[in-house]
Design a protein around this motif. Structure first.
Motif, mmCIF file in Angstrom:
data_model
loop_
_atom_site.group_PDB
_atom_site.id
_atom_site.type_symbol
_atom_site.label_atom_id
_atom_site.label_comp_id
_atom_site.label_asym_id
_atom_site.label_seq_id
_atom_site.Cartn_x
_atom_site.Cartn_y
_atom_site.Cartn_z
ATOM 1 N N ASP A 105 0.829 -1.211 0.000
ATOM 2 C CA ASP A 105 0.000 0.000 0.000
ATOM 3 C C ASP A 105 0.866 1.264 0.000
ATOM 4 O O ASP A 105 0.472 2.292 -0.547
ATOM 5 C CB ASP A 105 -0.920 0.027 1.236
ATOM 6 N N VAL A 106 2.029 1.169 0.640
ATOM 7 C CA VAL A 106 2.930 2.334 0.719
ATOM 8 C C VAL A 106 3.382 2.702 -0.702
ATOM 9 O O VAL A 106 3.296 3.857 -1.131
ATOM 10 C CB VAL A 106 4.153 2.011 1.617
ATOM 11 N N HIS A 107 3.827 1.687 -1.436
ATOM 12 C CA HIS A 107 4.202 1.885 -2.840
ATOM 13 C C HIS A 107 2.999 2.377 -3.648
ATOM 14 O O HIS A 107 3.122 3.287 -4.475
ATOM 15 C CB HIS A 107 4.734 0.574 -3.424
ATOM 16 N N GLY A 108 1.832 1.773 -3.411
ATOM 17 C CA GLY A 108 0.632 2.115 -4.190
ATOM 18 C C GLY A 108 0.259 3.577 -4.071
ATOM 19 O O GLY A 108 -0.043 4.240 -5.070
ATOM 20 N N PHE A 109 0.315 4.093 -2.848
ATOM 21 C CA PHE A 109 -0.040 5.501 -2.639
ATOM 22 C C PHE A 109 0.947 6.419 -3.369
ATOM 23 O O PHE A 109 0.549 7.343 -4.086
ATOM 24 C CB PHE A 109 -0.056 5.821 -1.134
ATOM 25 N N ALA A 110 2.238 6.149 -3.198
ATOM 26 C CA ALA A 110 3.259 7.017 -3.799
ATOM 27 C C ALA A 110 3.251 6.913 -5.326
ATOM 28 O O ALA A 110 3.344 7.922 -6.037
ATOM 29 C CB ALA A 110 4.644 6.653 -3.252
ATOM 30 N N ALA A 111 3.107 5.695 -5.845
ATOM 31 C CA ALA A 111 3.163 5.502 -7.298
ATOM 32 C C ALA A 111 1.975 6.158 -7.994
ATOM 33 O O ALA A 111 2.101 6.665 -9.112
ATOM 34 C CB ALA A 111 3.212 4.008 -7.621
ATOM 35 N N ASN A 112 0.827 6.172 -7.337
ATOM 36 C CA ASN A 112 -0.351 6.833 -7.914
ATOM 37 C C ASN A 112 -0.078 8.332 -8.077
ATOM 38 O O ASN A 112 -0.326 8.915 -9.140
ATOM 39 C CB ASN A 112 -1.558 6.595 -6.997
ATOM 40 N N LEU A 113 0.460 8.948 -7.020
ATOM 41 C CA LEU A 113 0.778 10.382 -7.113
ATOM 42 C C LEU A 113 1.911 10.624 -8.099
ATOM 43 O O LEU A 113 1.893 11.599 -8.854
ATOM 44 C CB LEU A 113 1.137 10.931 -5.728
#
Ligand code: NAP
Length: 280
Positions: A105-113
């Motif tokens: 989820d940490v990667h998911g949040f950053a990669a989306n932005l």
């Protein structure tokens, strides 16, 4: 002899709503891989046995969703850094009979932005509304990106303080009532509460005090355009919806089991957007 197709799953309770089978199924087809990904309903009482049985189950691993992320954290033999720091595991795999857990989820949040508003990394001040499980991943992503001033505003102040204690320096705690003042110099506003979700009231935050360069993102993605995002867009602010976080968190998990990092494309997004439209 041909190798057996790789199998993965998502387990949760309930699980019927999960869009993960659609996402992983799309990638398996797109990359022509012989594998499968299925949803399995596992009750909280049944989760410890389910986890223990993983190495002999025929599955390479799987995703873990509500309400099992903390139980998965406790039950694995070793964890990646993101899981260790957030206290939650959303991805399982095994090797030599040992079960491992990660948090994507940490990667998911950053990669989306990174994909939709890459200037977020230049923000100095972020205001995070909410202090639940998802907020832990968001705050870690903000810390990893080097944001020096992170404010957490939550209805229940103790939970915000727990998050501050978990992640330490550069974090301050506020009440929801403080938002108008906090937003005046906020570069990135993140809603991590369930407010704004279909059937739930909107987040009580007026976007008027935000500076013109502020980015507003919501991790709620049903509806895609939450009342917060609609108000921010009306003000001319850059907005990013929460669907990309879901798509991007899936990618490293897919890579873990199926051996290749898949791409989050417009085609995949359209597929899930259509499904959200059908069911809302
Ligand atoms: P959670 O652990 O239950 O936390 C819920 C948060 O919402 C808490 O901060 C809670 O405040 C706050 N909240 C709930 N009702 C409220 C109300 N009426 N007024 C004020 N605050 C309220 O849930 P979570 O796992 O963090 O998930 C939160 C949301 O993020 C869900 O909508 C979930 O679907 C979404 N999510 C999206 C992604 C993605 O990939 N896009 C990933 C994970 C989660 P208190 O602490 O005061 O109760």
């Amino acid at each position: 002899m041909a190798e057996a197709p790789i199998k993965a799953f998502v387990c949760g309770h309930p699980i019927a709503h999960s869009r993960s089978p659609m996402i992983h199924g799309h990638w398996l087809k797109r990359y022509g891989l012989a594998g499968s990904y299925e949803a399995i309903d596992v009750s909280p009482a049944g989760f410890p046995d389910f986890l223990r049985a993983l190495p002999a189950s025929g599955f390479a691993g799987g995703n873990v969703t509500i309400p099992h992320k903390e139980a998965a954290f406790a039950g694995v033999a070793a964890r990646d850094e993101a899981a260790e720091l957030t206290g939650a595991v959303n991805t399982l795999w095994h090797s030599d009979g040992r079960i491992f857990g990660g948090n994507t989820d940490v990667h998911g949040f950053a990669a989306n932005l990174d994909q939709l508003a890459p200037q977020w990394r230049k923000a100095r001040t972020a205001t995070v509304v909410g202090a639940g499980g998802a907020a832990r991943a968001v705050v870690l992503a903000l810390k990893n990106a080097g944001l020096a001033d992170i404010r957490i505003a939550n209805r229940t102040p103790e939970r915000a303080r727990e998050l501050k204690d978990r992640f330490g320096g550069g974090i301050s705690v506020a009440a929801l009532e403080d938002l108008p003042e906090l937003l005046r110099d906020t570069g990135l506003l993140v809603n991590t509460t369930s407010l704004g979700m279909k059937g739930v009231g909107p987040l009580p935050a007026d976007t008027a005090p935000l500076p013109d360069h502020a980015i507003v993102t919501d991790i709620v993605y049903v509806p895609l355009q939450t009342p917060l995002l609609v108000a921010a867009a009306k003000r001319g602010l850059k907005t990013v919806d929460g669907l990309g976080m879901l798509l991007h968190q899936a990618a490293p998990a897919f890579a873990r089991w199926f051996g290749m990092m898949p791409e989050v494309t417009g085609e995949l997004r359209d597929l899930v957007v259509a499904d959200i439209g059908k069911k809302t």
